[in-house]
Design an enzyme around this catalytic site. Structure first.
Site, mmCIF file in Angstrom:
data_model
loop_
_atom_site.group_PDB
_atom_site.id
_atom_site.type_symbol
_atom_site.label_atom_id
_atom_site.label_comp_id
_atom_site.label_asym_id
_atom_site.label_seq_id
_atom_site.Cartn_x
_atom_site.Cartn_y
_atom_site.Cartn_z
ATOM 1 N N HIS A 14 32.464 54.281 41.748
ATOM 2 C CA HIS A 14 33.339 53.121 41.568
ATOM 3 C C HIS A 14 34.323 52.941 42.724
ATOM 4 O O HIS A 14 35.029 51.929 42.793
ATOM 5 C CB HIS A 14 34.099 53.284 40.237
ATOM 6 N N HIS A 35 41.813 41.945 39.032
ATOM 7 C CA HIS A 35 40.834 43.019 39.171
ATOM 8 C C HIS A 35 41.490 44.192 39.888
ATOM 9 O O HIS A 35 40.940 45.282 39.954
ATOM 10 C CB HIS A 35 39.597 42.537 39.934
#
Length: 605
Positions: free
Chosen positions: A236, A466
């Site tokens: 990630h 985000h």
């Protein structure tokens, strides 16, 4: 920029109650143009320049219709509705109601004077803080930038960056680390990549997407997906490493390599250039940043490749290669997570235990004793109160100058409401990137933590976050600030096991930690791309001088930002945050929503 705010328009619902889901429109002295850009619902009947309101400091105002459709003014005195046709001009008064389209798009005009105007100007300064966020070059490595958002006006993207501001110059090798990669968008958005001789993409895509990228990528690109030894883990981390003839650029950010992440959302990015170490001098003393970086890169185990570097010949690009650069000017630390069961010395190298260890070594001002904590992210894991306490203990670490522990502070979770998502720039579609299910979001013990995503001062109230950030603050002063890929989950941060002797982490993550740090030099800049790569002004020191340390503040801090020790961070959300009201509902992406969004859509589509 407006010289003086003297009025504002309050958006109203059809029942004429204030619509808190839409921001107020500030009006300055002189002409103010209002149009479709000021309304959250798409309506083709509205012109870009629909009306002009001229306001004076004396409290008088006039309205003229510039669009092709009439406007209705409802008098605050007798309630009479008057239709104003295109090209007509009328006087308007305090508390008059304005219908931009008859029967639609209601606003209440509030004219200010005296104390109210002064208070409003302070609010306006806060709202427009992003306009004034222009850190000097020597402070850029000590702060971060927001990514530009397409739908916002130019002033709202002041000092913000796009991918072409990052990947620039004579790059000879690049490593792009990310979770999601859209190869078609990446090549079109950043044509520079096609000219870089060696590019490696470290990604977290599934098998199907990986095969597609393999087919579409240029021949000189290498793909690598790091090993995931524990189920439900992901790669990630979001970072970019660019090798130049002069040095290396290290970039840590929060955006996937896809269009919506770099154009429509609230995102953050930090970067700094570092020179090659001088072979003719004693190597600089190792620094924390270098150790953080090399430890992390070693774990990725990418297939070594060779790059031809001007003046250096063929060089193997592996983790050890990055030891060749001088990181001594770094004022930040890296907080990484890597999958595994970490024990012994490694227990404190990763995840929240790494953050705990670094904070324990830091001295903070007394004002941060028991000060509040913020957790802000875009995906919520399956949590329990025990783990949240464990996590909070790590983030509460640190001492004051008299060795007093900072101690725990109240924590709040900044998370968009359903209304925030519905009225956002993307409408409900923004919820695709806030992928938390009902079972995680609506746990009863979380209710006391919820706080609103309010971002008027950065103009990003409708650009859904985000970005992921964690911080400790007191009003507009910041003890420390972490910009990271990590969401709030055990998979990202790790969970202690076996009587706290083992930390289990599932995923790869990477973040950059901003701390108060010694001010060693002033005007110290190194650049891999500028024609003059290094500018150095030595700091004048005296024997008795006490070493100054930097102080971290938000964009809305009211002090002197020009002081050398002040580092302004573009924290995109309001501090202190506003707790949820009883009517606010936290967003979860597996619930149905029948109320239409700004594009007339329901959820799921």
């Amino acid at each position: 920029m407006a010289h003086s705010q003297v009025a504002y328009l309050i958006p109203l619902k059809a029942d004429l109650k204030e619509d808190n889901s839409s921001p107020r429109i500030t009006l300055s002295e002189g002409p103010n143009i209002i149009g479709r850009g000021n309304v959250s619902i798409v309506d083709k009947r509205l012109s870009r320049k629909h009306i002009t309101i001229i306001v004076s400091t004396s409290g008088s105002a006039s309205l003229s219709v510039d669009g092709t459709n009439p406007v209705v003014i409802r008098s605050s005195g007798d309630g009479e509705r008057k239709k104003v046709k295109p090209s007509e001009e009328v006087s308007v008064c305090n508390d008059d109601l304005i219908e931009l389209i008859p029967g639609h798009h209601f606003f209440k005009l509030v004219l200010l004077n005296g104390r109210a105007a002064k208070k409003a100007r302070k609010a306006e300064d806060d709202v427009e803080a992003i306009r004034r966020f222009c850190p000097p070059n020597e402070k850029l490595p000590s702060t971060f930038r927001l990514l530009s958002v397409d739908a916002l006006p130019d002033w709202a993207n002041t000092s913000c960056v796009s991918i072409n501001d990052v990947i620039e110059g004579d790059v000879v090798a690049a490593i792009l680390s990310n979770y999601m990669v859209d190869i078609d968008w990446l090549m079109s958005a950043c044509p520079k990549l096609a000219n870089i001789p060696q590019v490696m993409v470290i990604h977290g895509e599934g098998d199907g997407r990986q095969e597609y990228i393999q087919r579409k990528k240029p021949a000189n690109w290498i793909l690598h997906k790091p090993r995931l030894p524990i189920s439900f883990g992901t790669h990630h981390s979001k970072a970019i490493f660019l090798v130049y003839p002069r040095g290396v650029r290290v970039v840590v950010h929060t955006a996937n390599l896809i269009h919506v992440d770099w154009n429509n959302k609230s995102q953050g990015l930090w970067m700094q250039d570092f020179p090659w170490k001088d072979d003719d001098k004693d190597p600089p003393k190792g620094c924390g940043f270098e150790g953080d970086l090399i430890d992390y890169l070693n774990v990725l185990k990418w297939p070594e490749f060779t790059a031809n570097l001007p003046g250096r010949g063929n060089v193997k690009i592996n983790a050890a290669f990055f030891k060749k650069f001088d990181y001594s000017d770094a004022t930040v630390r890296l907080i990484a997570s890597v999958p595994g069961y970490h024990t012994g010395f490694n227990l404190n190298k990763w995840g929240h235990m790494k953050l705990r260890t670094i904070l324990q070594e830091c001295i903070f001002d007394r004002e941060f004793r028991r000060s509040p904590l913020i957790y802000q992210f875009s995906s919520l894991g399956s949590l329990d109160e025990k783990w949240l306490a464990e996590f909070g203990n790590s983030l509460s670490s640190g001492i004051t100058e008299d060795k007093t522990p900072l101690g725990p502070g109240d924590s709040l979770i900044i998370w968009p409401t359903v209304e925030d998502v519905r009225c956002s720039l993307e409408g409900y579609a923004a919820g695709n990137a806030i992928p938390s299910p009902l079972k995680n979001v609506e746990k009863p013990f979380l209710k006391k933590y919820w706080a609103r995503w309010k971002a008027d001062h950065s103009a990003r109230g409708r650009a859904m976050p985000h970005i992921k950030t964690f911080t400790r603050y007191n009003d507009q002063k910041i003890a420390w600030f972490l910009l990271t890929s990590s969401n709030l989950s055990k998979a990202a941060w790790g969970a202690l096991q076996k009587n706290n002797s083992q930390l289990m982490i599932r995923s790869y993550e990477l973040g950059v930690l901003f701390l108060p740090s010694p001010i060693k030099t002033q005007g110290c800049v190194f650049s891999c791309t500028e024609s003059n790569p290094s500018v150095m002004k030595a700091k004048q020191e005296t024997k008795d001088e006490v070493e100054k340390r930097s102080k971290l503040v938000t964009m809305t801090w009211q002090g002197d930002r020009d002081l050398p020790e002040i580092i302004s961070l573009p924290v995109p959300y309001q501090l202190p945050p506003k707790p949820y009201s009883p009517e606010d509902v936290p967003w979860s992406w597996d619930r149905g929503y029948s109320k239409k969004d700004v594009y007339g859509q329901v959820w799921p589509r």
